[in-house]
Design a protein around this motif. Structure first.
Motif, short mmCIF file in Angstrom:
data_model
loop_
_atom_site.label_atom_id
_atom_site.label_comp_id
_atom_site.label_asym_id
_atom_site.label_seq_id
_atom_site.Cartn_x
_atom_site.Cartn_y
_atom_site.Cartn_z
N ARG A 1 0.86 -1.19 0.00
CA ARG A 1 0.00 0.00 0.00
C ARG A 1 0.89 1.23 0.00
O ARG A 1 1.89 1.29 0.72
N LEU A 2 0.53 2.23 -0.80
CA LEU A 2 1.33 3.43 -0.93
C LEU A 2 1.05 4.39 0.22
O LEU A 2 -0.11 4.69 0.53
N THR A 3 2.11 4.87 0.86
CA THR A 3 1.99 5.90 1.89
C THR A 3 2.21 7.25 1.22
O THR A 3 3.29 7.53 0.70
N LEU A 4 1.16 8.09 1.24
CA LEU A 4 1.21 9.33 0.48
C LEU A 4 2.22 10.34 1.02
O LEU A 4 2.78 11.13 0.26
N ALA A 5 2.46 10.32 2.33
CA ALA A 5 3.32 11.33 2.93
C ALA A 5 4.73 11.29 2.37
O ALA A 5 5.31 12.32 2.04
N ASP A 6 5.30 10.07 2.27
CA ASP A 6 6.70 9.96 1.80
C ASP A 6 6.87 9.02 0.62
O ASP A 6 7.99 8.70 0.23
N LEU A 7 5.74 8.55 0.04
CA LEU A 7 5.75 7.65 -1.11
C LEU A 7 6.43 6.32 -0.83
O LEU A 7 6.89 5.65 -1.74
N SER A 8 6.47 5.93 0.42
CA SER A 8 7.00 4.61 0.77
C SER A 8 5.91 3.57 0.61
O SER A 8 4.71 3.89 0.57
N LEU A 9 6.31 2.30 0.51
CA LEU A 9 5.36 1.20 0.34
C LEU A 9 5.25 0.43 1.65
O LEU A 9 6.25 -0.02 2.20
N HIS A 10 4.03 0.31 2.13
CA HIS A 10 3.76 -0.50 3.32
C HIS A 10 3.54 -1.93 2.85
O HIS A 10 2.55 -2.22 2.17
N PRO A 11 4.43 -2.87 3.18
CA PRO A 11 4.32 -4.22 2.61
C PRO A 11 3.20 -5.04 3.25
O PRO A 11 2.96 -4.96 4.45
N HIS A 12 2.52 -5.79 2.41
CA HIS A 12 1.49 -6.75 2.80
C HIS A 12 0.52 -6.20 3.84
O HIS A 12 0.42 -6.73 4.96
N PRO A 13 -0.21 -5.14 3.52
CA PRO A 13 -1.13 -4.57 4.50
C PRO A 13 -2.33 -5.47 4.78
O PRO A 13 -2.99 -5.32 5.81
N GLY A 14 -2.64 -6.38 3.84
CA GLY A 14 -3.76 -7.28 4.05
C GLY A 14 -5.10 -6.70 3.69
O GLY A 14 -6.07 -7.43 3.46
N THR A 15 -5.18 -5.38 3.63
CA THR A 15 -6.45 -4.73 3.33
C THR A 15 -6.19 -3.34 2.74
O THR A 15 -5.15 -2.73 3.00
N LEU A 16 -7.14 -2.85 1.95
CA LEU A 16 -7.12 -1.49 1.43
C LEU A 16 -8.41 -0.81 1.86
O LEU A 16 -9.51 -1.34 1.63
N ALA A 17 -8.29 0.35 2.50
CA ALA A 17 -9.45 1.11 2.93
C ALA A 17 -9.81 2.13 1.84
O ALA A 17 -9.12 2.26 0.83
N ALA A 18 -10.90 2.84 2.06
CA ALA A 18 -11.37 3.83 1.08
C ALA A 18 -10.26 4.84 0.78
O ALA A 18 -9.61 5.36 1.70
N ASN A 19 -10.02 5.08 -0.50
CA ASN A 19 -9.05 6.05 -1.03
C ASN A 19 -7.61 5.58 -0.95
O ASN A 19 -6.70 6.31 -1.33
N ASP A 20 -7.37 4.35 -0.46
CA ASP A 20 -6.01 3.79 -0.46
C ASP A 20 -5.57 3.45 -1.88
O ASP A 20 -6.39 3.06 -2.74
N ILE A 21 -4.28 3.58 -2.13
CA ILE A 21 -3.67 3.17 -3.38
C ILE A 21 -2.70 2.04 -3.08
O ILE A 21 -1.87 2.16 -2.17
N GLY A 22 -2.80 0.95 -3.79
CA GLY A 22 -1.94 -0.18 -3.49
C GLY A 22 -1.81 -1.14 -4.65
O GLY A 22 -2.43 -0.96 -5.71
N ARG A 23 -0.99 -2.16 -4.46
CA ARG A 23 -0.80 -3.21 -5.45
C ARG A 23 -1.68 -4.40 -5.07
O ARG A 23 -1.84 -4.73 -3.90
N VAL A 24 -2.26 -5.05 -6.08
CA VAL A 24 -3.06 -6.25 -5.84
C VAL A 24 -2.72 -7.33 -6.86
O VAL A 24 -2.25 -7.03 -7.96
N LYS A 25 -2.94 -8.56 -6.45
CA LYS A 25 -2.89 -9.71 -7.35
C LYS A 25 -4.26 -10.36 -7.33
O LYS A 25 -4.81 -10.65 -6.27
N ILE A 26 -4.80 -10.56 -8.54
CA ILE A 26 -6.16 -11.06 -8.69
C ILE A 26 -6.15 -12.30 -9.56
O ILE A 26 -5.45 -12.35 -10.58
N ARG A 27 -6.92 -13.29 -9.16
CA ARG A 27 -7.11 -14.51 -9.95
C ARG A 27 -8.53 -14.50 -10.50
O ARG A 27 -9.50 -14.36 -9.74
N THR A 28 -8.67 -14.59 -11.83
CA THR A 28 -9.98 -14.57 -12.46
C THR A 28 -10.46 -15.97 -12.80
O THR A 28 -9.65 -16.88 -13.02
N ALA A 29 -11.77 -16.13 -12.87
CA ALA A 29 -12.35 -17.44 -13.17
C ALA A 29 -12.15 -17.83 -14.63
O ALA A 29 -12.15 -19.01 -14.96
#
Length: 443
Positions: free
Chosen positions: A362-390
């Protein structure tokens, strides 16, 4: 009001741009001033604004009312919905998206900026760069908006001090550059007084750059998608089955990018079946070639199984299909996005079941650092995801195509849009990820 001939209008280029900024930074006032001073407001519209302003005890017309059309917006004095306005000058045509500044409506900023070639980010000169400013800059970078204008507003309230403007411009430009924004143009303005919006202001004689409108009219626009990868998402299969057209079978949709020609060999994805374009119908008439944004019906030489959601592409330039999608996303729903979340993924005209496999960072806006493996994204969060489609999806990189490289995640229970995603995009290399356990998956 100035008039523009049809011939002059057809010769001008089109610029799509969006406004963004925090609450009360003056976005709607800027848009209203831009429309008013460029003489793009009809007389009856201006009279309605004057009456509404007078009823609220204001001596001068409140130009923000030209865009804040919802009753709730006028009552609360904030922008809630994206307001689209169309106007033109002798030099260029414009489609403007005035987006909300309140953090609660950041999702609407994502919508407004998703097709923009330029974003105007407003900053209150008294407050400088705040968290919402950084969030809007990050979204503009994520959406690959090529041009960003920093409009330092309310300069009249800081005495038109050059040092105030210079400090804000330096801080924002450094932040945006680190995000990867290719170009930032900083302009000192007062939307309320009209300084440097349409006309140059004598009160900022230390500033030698363009006004907002001058920059909008002259900024290079390179949105010729006709030379990009050709992509046609199939929206509808047309089979009239009339006596005049007993064997007609056409595949209708809007060309997302590129150019298609009669006789060209094409592939239908995700099935991978190939054929040749036997004909192209545009507005009921046959044509030999069609290009980006045109809505067409394509006829194929072979009896190929094609349905809504399929993608027609040139066989020599077909994207790979995959069930594993990795992307950077902006989460826009109040409901959090979590690992294991079952969703619907809408890509083009195709919607498939999917599961959130991992959230690497998840991207931390204050210093542009990445918070590793946050487990969740809240409203307005920017982050990386991996998705598996059917089902396999033919996805492009967002860097190659903003249309076929993007998707949204939808809540299957109520149809709420959860997340806007850009395939392959990232601000920095994500942390190494251990594959999640596949037990319990339906696909």
């Amino acid at each position: 009001m100035s008039t523009i001939t049809a011939e002059a209008l057809s010769a001008t280029t089109l610029l799509r741009f969006a406004t963004a900024g925090s609450v009360d930074d003056g976005k709607s006032t800027l848009v209203g001033r831009l429309l008013h001073d460029s003489k793009s407001v009809l007389v009856d519209q201006l009279e309605a604004v004057e009456r509404a302003s007078a009823s609220r005890g204001q001596e001068a017309p409140d130009l923000a009312l030209l865009t804040d059309g919802l009753r709730a917006e006028r009552e609360q004095g904030i922008t809630i919905d994206v307001a689209y306005r169309y106007f033109a000058t002798p030099r260029r045509r414009f489609i403007l998206a005035d987006t909300p500044g309140h953090v609660q409506y950041t999702r609407n900023m994502v919508t407004g900026a998703s097709t923009a070639e330029l974003t105007v980010v407003l900053v209150d000169a008294r407050n400088g760069v705040v968290e919402q400013t950084r969030r809007h800059a990050a979204i503009a970078a994520l959406l690959r908006v090529p041009h960003v204008v920093l409009a330092v507003n309310k300069m009249d309230l800081v005495g038109y001090e050059e040092r105030v403007f210079a400090a804000i411009a330096e801080e924002f430009t450094a932040y945006a550059t680190e995000l990867g924004v290719p170009e930032v143009t900083a302009i000192p303005i007062s939307a309320l007084a009209g300084d440097n919006v349409v006309d140059a202001s004598p009160r900022t004689d230390w500033y030698g750059g363009p006004t907002v409108l001058e920059h909008l009219e002259t900024v290079p626009v390179s949105h010729d998608l006709a030379h990009c990868h050709a992509r046609l998402p199939v929206q509808y299969v047309i089979r009239p089955q009339t006596a005049e057209l007993p064997d007609y079978r056409g595949y209708a949709g809007q060309i997302a990018s590129g150019t298609f020609r009669v006789g060209e060999e094409v592939t239908v994805l995700p099935s991978g079946r190939t054929s040749r374009i036997a004909g192209i119908d545009l507005l009921g008439e046959p044509v030999d070639v069609a290009w980006t944004t045109q809505s067409v019906t394509v006829l194929l030489a072979d009896d190929v199984d094609v349905s809504r959601g399929d993608l027609i592409v040139p066989s020599k330039d077909a994207p790979a299909t995959t069930q594993d999608v990795e992307a950077t996303v902006c989460h826009v729903a109040d409901q959090p996005l979590t690992v294991g979340h079952r969703v619907l993924l809408k890509h083009g005209t195709r919607t498939v079941k999917a599961i959130v496999k991992d959230i690497p960072s998840r991207l931390t806006l204050a210093d542009l650092s990445l918070h590793p493996h946050p487990g969740t994204l809240a409203a307005n969060d920017i982050g990386r995801v991996k998705i598996r489609t059917a089902e396999p999806l033919p996805v492009d990189s967002y860097a190659d195509s903003r249309r076929t490289g993007s998707f949204i995640l939808i809540d299957p229970a109520d149809g709420t849009t959860l997340t806007a995603g850009m395939v392959g995009e990232s601000f920095a290399a994500p942390e190494p990820v251990t594959e999640a356990d596949d037990d319990g998956w339906d696909f």
